[in-house]
Design a protein around this motif. Sequence first.
Motif, PDB file in Angstrom:
ATOM      1  N   UNK A  57       8.602  51.295 106.935  1.00 42.72           N
ATOM      2  CA  UNK A  57       7.215  50.997 107.269  1.00 42.72           C
ATOM      3  C   UNK A  57       6.235  51.968 106.642  1.00 42.72           C
ATOM      4  N   UNK A  58       5.000  51.828 107.019  1.00 43.07           N
ATOM      5  CA  UNK A  58       3.920  52.641 106.480  1.00 43.07           C
ATOM      6  C   UNK A  58       3.506  53.713 107.477  1.00 43.07           C
ATOM      7  N   UNK A  59       2.812  54.695 106.987  1.00 42.04           N
ATOM      8  CA  UNK A  59       2.223  55.693 107.874  1.00 42.04           C
ATOM      9  C   UNK A  59       0.804  55.259 108.205  1.00 42.04           C
ATOM     10  N   UNK A  60       0.507  55.142 109.484  1.00 39.14           N
ATOM     11  CA  UNK A  60      -0.830  54.764 109.935  1.00 39.14           C
ATOM     12  C   UNK A  60      -1.633  56.028 110.204  1.00 39.14           C
ATOM     13  N   UNK A  61      -2.798  56.114 109.578  1.00 33.64           N
ATOM     14  CA  UNK A  61      -3.683  57.249 109.801  1.00 33.64           C
ATOM     15  C   UNK A  61      -4.921  56.803 110.550  1.00 33.64           C
ATOM     16  N   UNK A 117       2.449  48.884 115.392  1.00 28.32           N
ATOM     17  CA  UNK A 117       2.972  50.246 115.534  1.00 28.32           C
ATOM     18  C   UNK A 117       3.596  50.370 116.914  1.00 28.32           C
ATOM     19  N   UNK A 118       4.891  50.611 116.961  1.00 29.04           N
ATOM     20  CA  UNK A 118       5.564  50.833 118.237  1.00 29.04           C
ATOM     21  C   UNK A 118       5.409  49.701 119.230  1.00 29.04           C
ATOM     22  N   UNK A 119       5.465  48.463 118.757  1.00 28.17           N
ATOM     23  CA  UNK A 119       5.347  47.327 119.661  1.00 28.17           C
ATOM     24  C   UNK A 119       3.926  46.902 119.955  1.00 28.17           C
ATOM     25  N   UNK A 120       2.938  47.661 119.524  1.00 30.23           N
ATOM     26  CA  UNK A 120       1.534  47.287 119.699  1.00 30.23           C
ATOM     27  C   UNK A 120       1.018  46.729 118.382  1.00 30.23           C
ATOM     28  N   UNK A 132      -6.276  55.821  97.209  1.00 28.94           N
ATOM     29  CA  UNK A 132      -5.676  55.906  98.546  1.00 28.94           C
ATOM     30  C   UNK A 132      -4.185  56.182  98.408  1.00 28.94           C
ATOM     31  N   UNK A 133      -3.612  56.919  99.348  1.00 31.73           N
ATOM     32  CA  UNK A 133      -2.177  57.215  99.319  1.00 31.73           C
ATOM     33  C   UNK A 133      -1.363  55.930  99.457  1.00 31.73           C
ATOM     34  N   UNK A 134      -0.292  55.843  98.680  1.00 31.25           N
ATOM     35  CA  UNK A 134       0.606  54.695  98.794  1.00 31.25           C
ATOM     36  C   UNK A 134       1.391  54.776 100.102  1.00 31.25           C
ATOM     37  N   UNK A 135       1.863  53.611 100.545  1.00 34.39           N
ATOM     38  CA  UNK A 135       2.688  53.508 101.755  1.00 34.39           C
ATOM     39  C   UNK A 135       1.984  54.095 102.976  1.00 34.39           C
ATOM     40  N   UNK A 136       0.682  53.923 103.018  1.00 32.70           N
ATOM     41  CA  UNK A 136      -0.107  54.396 104.155  1.00 32.70           C
ATOM     42  C   UNK A 136      -1.256  53.417 104.384  1.00 32.70           C
ATOM     43  N   UNK A 137      -1.710  53.360 105.623  1.00 35.14           N
ATOM     44  CA  UNK A 137      -2.854  52.524 105.980  1.00 35.14           C
ATOM     45  C   UNK A 137      -3.795  53.362 106.827  1.00 35.14           C
ATOM     46  N   UNK A 175       4.588  52.071 110.757  1.00 34.74           N
ATOM     47  CA  UNK A 175       3.657  50.950 110.901  1.00 34.74           C
ATOM     48  C   UNK A 175       4.113  49.778 110.047  1.00 34.74           C
ATOM     49  N   UNK A 176       4.016  48.606 110.597  1.00 33.66           N
ATOM     50  CA  UNK A 176       4.399  47.383 109.886  1.00 33.66           C
ATOM     51  C   UNK A 176       3.137  46.569 109.594  1.00 33.66           C
ATOM     52  N   UNK A 177       2.927  46.234 108.333  1.00 30.34           N
ATOM     53  CA  UNK A 177       1.739  45.504 107.904  1.00 30.34           C
ATOM     54  C   UNK A 177       2.182  44.214 107.234  1.00 30.34           C
TER      55      UNK A 177
END
Length: 473
Positions: A57-61, A117-120, A132-137, A175-177
């Motif tokens: 998944x991605x890193x959510x910021x 993210x985590x079921x939400x 923007x950084x890759x693999x991040x949202x 994070x799943x997008x």
Amino acid sequence: SPPDTNRALRPDPFDRRWDEWLAAGLVAGSAARPETPKVDVARVAQALGALPAPGAGLEAGFTLDYKVVDGRFLENAWLAEWPNPITKLTWDSAAMLSPATASRLGLAAGDVATIAVGGRRVDAPVVIVPGHADDAVTLPLGYGQASPGAVGKGGVQFDAYALRTSQAPWYAAGAEVKPAGRRVDLAVTQGHFTTEGRAIALETDVAKLHEDRERLEHHRGSQATILQPVDYSKQDYRWGMAIDLSRCIGCGACTVACQAENNIPVVGKADVLRSREMHWLRVDRYYSGTPEDPTSISQPLACVHCEAAPCEYVCPVNATVHSDEGLNEMVYNRCVGTRYCSNNCPYKVRRFNWFDYTGHLATAPTLQLLMNPDVTVRSRGVMEKCTYCTQRIERARITARTGGRKIGGDEVVTACQQACPANAIVFGNLNDRSSAVAKKHADERVYELLHELGTRPRTAYLVKLRNPNPELA
């Protein structure tokens, strides 16, 4: 021994030293010993190797928004319509992705994505941000409130707080997008972020400045024009502006300050989508380089008050004219709304009042008390633009006449200049050689925007200088 009766009259030694420290700005002898640290590359590599592998998944910021912070300013209409400094997005909130990540996920600007993210999970529109950084949202906070007011419900918004936990308040892994299968219209004020090689927002390296001097000569000085401009050099005042692109950080504070000062209406998302935003001053943002690792430059742009103005000779009712001091003025009572001046303006800085925002469309009479009484309130069908804050010039003129003197070269401060946190904007009398603006116009970095058209603008720009560390190339 007898008591010292004069002791109370003598200054305390510590108070005297304290005053000396304050005057000097430092405490003598308090400096730390110089250190000569040495990077242990092997240990750095070892530490990096010990980091756990990134999960799926991605890193959510989660980030405080430029406009509403944590949500406290959601009902401020000026901020709602103010373009985001990075994305130029108004009214809406959106998740930010890098070009590579968006391409891999099959998402384009305006597509709605489901972010989990985590079921939400929440649904959010997407904007693509070069660099923007890759693999991040990146998810802005403060939007999508449960009970927004009239301003807060004016756009497409989502609540990023729904994905945030106390265990990961700013960053969340895994994070799943995924595409949600629909699109929305985002109210963006700038859709093209490259100059296409044209001399618009100029930049160079410090080491190359002298090499570029000849190139800069082509973008300043006298230029042939079909008009015969008046010589304003003999006047007491010749107002002008200089904008240093090296100082500008692209924050857009000047845009909101101009709106507050000059009674500029908020038009709402629907009219921003029709490119009918009314801001007299915009801040353009341009990228160069690759989408993965670009450099960017910001350029504030308002009416540049051309001495040979293309807008004037196409107006059939003489509504746009020059003052005795060379200001490009608008006589609102003459304007019949042909918009020929806007068509003929190469800088595209004129705005047209499509609706009567200050009359029957004003939401409440009390809101009209927000209007600056020194500035004309325009009605429907009138073309308007930057006036160099002529009301402030006139106020300074009255003060100077009362004192029996001339206006100082740096006495008039425009609203955009006053609000700029980086002092990138300078305004004043060009005929006063000692003024800050005259010195800026004589700088070796100065150039005129679209100089080749011969418009002779009063606003000059200073080339952005970069000073990159060659070891980081």
